[in-house]
Design an enzyme around this catalytic site. Structure first.
Site, PDB file in Angstrom:
ATOM      1  N   HIS A 117       0.838  -1.199   0.000  1.00  0.00           N
ATOM      2  CA  HIS A 117       0.000   0.000   0.000  1.00  0.00           C
ATOM      3  C   HIS A 117       0.869   1.244   0.000  1.00  0.00           C
ATOM      4  O   HIS A 117       1.947   1.247   0.586  1.00  0.00           O
ATOM      5  CB  HIS A 117      -0.929   0.021   1.224  1.00  0.00           C
ATOM      6  CG  HIS A 117      -2.095   0.915   1.004  1.00  0.00           C
ATOM      7  ND1 HIS A 117      -2.055   2.259   1.279  1.00  0.00           N
ATOM      8  CD2 HIS A 117      -3.315   0.672   0.467  1.00  0.00           C
ATOM      9  CE1 HIS A 117      -3.207   2.793   0.934  1.00  0.00           C
ATOM     10  NE2 HIS A 117      -3.995   1.860   0.435  1.00  0.00           N
TER      11      HIS A 117
ATOM     12  N   ASP B  12      -8.131  -4.962  -1.200  1.00  0.00           N
ATOM     13  CA  ASP B  12      -8.559  -5.725  -2.375  1.00  0.00           C
ATOM     14  C   ASP B  12      -8.332  -7.224  -2.236  1.00  0.00           C
ATOM     15  O   ASP B  12      -8.927  -7.997  -2.988  1.00  0.00           O
ATOM     16  CB  ASP B  12      -7.831  -5.212  -3.621  1.00  0.00           C
ATOM     17  CG  ASP B  12      -8.234  -3.787  -3.926  1.00  0.00           C
ATOM     18  OD1 ASP B  12      -9.440  -3.536  -4.025  1.00  0.00           O
ATOM     19  OD2 ASP B  12      -7.348  -2.923  -4.022  1.00  0.00           O
TER      20      ASP B  12
HETATM   21  C1  LIG Z   1      -0.344  -0.237  -4.014  1.00  0.00           C
HETATM   22  C2  LIG Z   1       1.024  -0.030  -4.628  1.00  0.00           C
HETATM   23  C3  LIG Z   1       0.858   0.567  -6.028  1.00  0.00           C
HETATM   24  C4  LIG Z   1       1.770   0.941  -3.743  1.00  0.00           C
HETATM   25  O1  LIG Z   1       2.930   1.189  -4.376  1.00  0.00           O
HETATM   26  P1  LIG Z   1       4.119   2.119  -3.830  1.00  0.00           P
HETATM   27  O2  LIG Z   1       3.773   2.840  -2.602  1.00  0.00           O
HETATM   28  O3  LIG Z   1       4.503   2.940  -4.982  1.00  0.00           O
HETATM   29  O4  LIG Z   1       5.180   1.095  -3.453  1.00  0.00           O
HETATM   30  P2  LIG Z   1       6.270   0.624  -4.435  1.00  0.00           P
HETATM   31  O5  LIG Z   1       5.622   0.160  -5.679  1.00  0.00           O
HETATM   32  O6  LIG Z   1       7.302   1.708  -4.533  1.00  0.00           O
HETATM   33  O7  LIG Z   1       6.848  -0.585  -3.655  1.00  0.00           O
HETATM   34  C5  LIG Z   1       7.907  -0.558  -2.729  1.00  0.00           C
HETATM   35  C6  LIG Z   1       8.596  -1.907  -2.807  1.00  0.00           C
HETATM   36  O8  LIG Z   1       7.667  -2.944  -2.481  1.00  0.00           O
HETATM   37  C7  LIG Z   1       7.463  -3.789  -3.612  1.00  0.00           C
HETATM   38  N1  LIG Z   1       6.043  -4.065  -3.709  1.00  0.00           N
HETATM   39  C8  LIG Z   1       5.027  -3.244  -3.381  1.00  0.00           C
HETATM   40  N2  LIG Z   1       3.864  -3.838  -3.599  1.00  0.00           N
HETATM   41  C9  LIG Z   1       4.154  -5.053  -4.089  1.00  0.00           C
HETATM   42  C10 LIG Z   1       3.379  -6.132  -4.490  1.00  0.00           C
HETATM   43  N3  LIG Z   1       2.041  -6.054  -4.439  1.00  0.00           N
HETATM   44  N4  LIG Z   1       3.976  -7.250  -4.920  1.00  0.00           N
HETATM   45  C11 LIG Z   1       5.316  -7.324  -4.968  1.00  0.00           C
HETATM   46  N5  LIG Z   1       6.118  -6.335  -4.591  1.00  0.00           N
HETATM   47  C12 LIG Z   1       5.551  -5.209  -4.158  1.00  0.00           C
HETATM   48  C13 LIG Z   1       7.939  -2.987  -4.797  1.00  0.00           C
HETATM   49  O9  LIG Z   1       8.296  -3.809  -5.872  1.00  0.00           O
HETATM   50  C14 LIG Z   1       9.100  -2.258  -4.198  1.00  0.00           C
HETATM   51  O10 LIG Z   1      10.152  -3.185  -4.022  1.00  0.00           O
HETATM   52  P3  LIG Z   1      11.656  -2.799  -4.297  1.00  0.00           P
HETATM   53  O11 LIG Z   1      11.942  -1.735  -3.266  1.00  0.00           O
HETATM   54  O12 LIG Z   1      12.355  -4.067  -4.097  1.00  0.00           O
HETATM   55  O13 LIG Z   1      11.669  -2.262  -5.692  1.00  0.00           O
HETATM   56  C15 LIG Z   1       1.788  -1.358  -4.720  1.00  0.00           C
HETATM   57  O14 LIG Z   1       1.944  -1.900  -3.449  1.00  0.00           O
HETATM   58  C16 LIG Z   1       1.137  -2.334  -5.661  1.00  0.00           C
HETATM   59  O15 LIG Z   1       1.339  -2.241  -6.883  1.00  0.00           O
HETATM   60  N6  LIG Z   1       0.342  -3.292  -5.121  1.00  0.00           N
HETATM   61  C17 LIG Z   1      -0.390  -4.228  -5.963  1.00  0.00           C
HETATM   62  C18 LIG Z   1      -1.641  -3.588  -6.527  1.00  0.00           C
HETATM   63  C19 LIG Z   1      -2.688  -3.413  -5.476  1.00  0.00           C
HETATM   64  O16 LIG Z   1      -2.994  -4.308  -4.715  1.00  0.00           O
HETATM   65  N7  LIG Z   1      -3.294  -2.215  -5.491  1.00  0.00           N
HETATM   66  C20 LIG Z   1      -4.375  -1.889  -4.600  1.00  0.00           C
HETATM   67  C21 LIG Z   1      -3.942  -0.923  -3.556  1.00  0.00           C
HETATM   68  S1  LIG Z   1      -5.209  -0.701  -2.342  1.00  0.00           S
END
Ligand SMILES: CC(C)(COP(=O)(O)OP(=O)(O)OC[C@H]1O[C@@H](n2cnc3c(N)ncnc32)[C@H](O)[C@@H]1OP(=O)(O)O)[C@@H](O)C(=O)NCCC(=O)NCCS
Length: 388
Positions: free
Chosen positions: A274, A325
């Site tokens: 998140h 979700d």
């Molecule tokens: C929600 C989300 C977009 C938040 O993203 P964010 O704050 O930008 O976090 P980041 O994408 O920068 O992630 C930070 C780290 O965690 C990892 N990470 C975060 N969510 C992840 C996931 N669902 N699966 C695998 N790795 C994940 C990233 O790859 C990153 O790793 P790294 O530092 O090794 O590169 C992200 O967690 C995600 O894409 N989740 C899946 C989609 C989802 O469930 N969305 C609904 C949100 S309510």
């Protein structure tokens, strides 16, 4: 508006942009609708903890709270509920419009288009006064479930089912979708899911709605922008993607290998992580329990057991928590909702938050217009066509 000063002394603009990529940790405005404490895993609507609302409230009461700013007295809730029930029907041309879409159209695409079209049929027309906008907010909150049910029935070639004013918002939605009045446990599960999804501070779709509203675009346009933004799998589209993941994994004993492979391939695992919560998403706590209870009541614990295993493996391997979700997917599946309708169901609830934010934005508006850090070349000479 609080412009959220993110440039600390000594930081270059480029460093600051990197730290705030995706506007993370940037305070982009003021709001009194909902608040999140990401470190402690707390979500509150108008200051009231989501756990209390999930256990004791109803979607109708929560919609009132979000739109009107306080918990309703009995008479206020009764009047609001009646108004919501009265505003559920949508004009017949919306059904004709939905019939134009090929059956394979994603329901979010047809929903987005139908909500945009509703703007042309709204009883308040082009009246964008605060009183008319408040009526549009309530009307859209009442109508979203009707449109989602229509989207599904029309694409399956089924007859639309008129809203039943004797049913609650949650029960009526399931009724319009399936043609059957839901059992009490299904109604309660739907109601709780609607409560839990109703608002979430400056999430991407809400922010999109506020940006649109800040130009003084109309309420239907702002909600259309929100719907377009909700569809993406990094936001509301994640619940649909979770179900597809669960179906692909198929059995708890396959979870470990599947997750290991996905992480090694640097894939995002849907329903985890998140942008704000650093601990358990408080909404997931309720949806996890609901998934187990519904599965047990139906003698079908399979999806809960699989979800629980995937959650344990992702936590162990990557330290990520389930978000809203993850368990909503198995809840909706057990309720008999088609997988590609999960994100539209999210909208049935979130429209209450979106419209509350649009009204709040309009109540104290300033055009939302940030700046970018330009990274392209400068002072480039124009080369005439025949010399390129
Ligand atoms: C929600 C989300 C977009 C938040 O993203 P964010 O704050 O930008 O976090 P980041 O994408 O920068 O992630 C930070 C780290 O965690 C990892 N990470 C975060 N969510 C992840 C996931 N669902 N699966 C695998 N790795 C994940 C990233 O790859 C990153 O790793 P790294 O530092 O090794 O590169 C992200 O967690 C995600 O894409 N989740 C899946 C989609 C989802 O469930 N969305 C609904 C949100 S309510």
């Amino acid at each position: 508006m609080n412009n959220g000063s993110v440039i600390a002394t000594g930081d270059s603009v480029a460093d600051t942009v990197k730290q705030g990529a995706g506007l993370r940790n940037v305070v982009a405005g003021e709001s009194s609708i909902s608040s999140i404490d990401g470190e402690r895993g707390v979500l509150a609507y108008r200051g009231i903890d989501i756990h209390a609302l999930a256990e004791q409230s109803s979607f109708e009461e929560v919609a009132f709270l979000l739109l009107r700013g306080h918990l309703p007295a009995r008479a206020e809730l009764d009047a609001f509920t009646q108004e919501l029930r009265r505003e559920r029907p949508v004009p017949a041309p919306i059904v004709s419009l939905l019939k134009l879409f090929p059956p394979a159209t994603h329901p979010m695409t047809s929903l987005r288009s139908a909500v945009s079209a509703l703007g042309g049929f709204d009883a308040d027309g082009n009246d964008d006064t605060p009183a008319a906008n408040a009526r549009k907010a309530l009307r859209l909150t009442a109508q979203m479930g009707t449109v989602v049910a229509l989207v599904d029935r029309v694409r399956r070639g089924r007859d639309p089912i008129a809203p039943d004013p004797s049913l609650s918002h949650a029960a009526n939605f399931l009724f319009m979708l399936t043609g059957e009045r839901p059992r009490p446990e299904a109604e309660r599960a739907m109601d709780m899911a609607l409560i839990l999804h109703a608002d979430h501070e400056f999430n991407a779709s809400t922010f999109a709605a506020r940006v649109a509203a800040s130009t003084l675009a109309d309420v239907h346009g702002a909600i259309t922008a929100a719907l377009a933004t909700l569809k993406g799998p990094l936001h509301g589209g994640a619940n649909e993607a979770v179900m597809k993941t669960l179906q692909e994994i198929g059995a708890p004993e396959r979870a470990e290998g599947w997750v290991r492979e996905a992480l090694a391939a640097k894939k995002k695992i849907m329903g985890f992580g998140h942008a704000v919560y650093r601990t358990e998403d408080p909404r997931a706590t309720h949806l996890r329990r609901m998934s187990r209870q519904l599965g047990e009541a139906k003698g079908e614990r399979r999806w809960y057991d699989l979800s629980e295993r995937v959650e344990a493996v992702v936590r162990a391997q990557k330290g990520l928590n389930a978000n809203v979700d993850f368990y909503s997917a198995s809840v909706y599946h057990i309720l008999g909702i088609p997988t590609d309708l999960f994100t539209p169901v999210f909208a049935v609830s979130r429209v209450a938050g979106w419209t509350a934010h649009v009204l709040e934005q309009l109540g104290n508006n300033r055009l939302i217009r940030p700046e970018s850090e330009y990274t392209g070349p400068r002072d480039v000479a124009y080369v005439p066509m025949d010399q390129r």
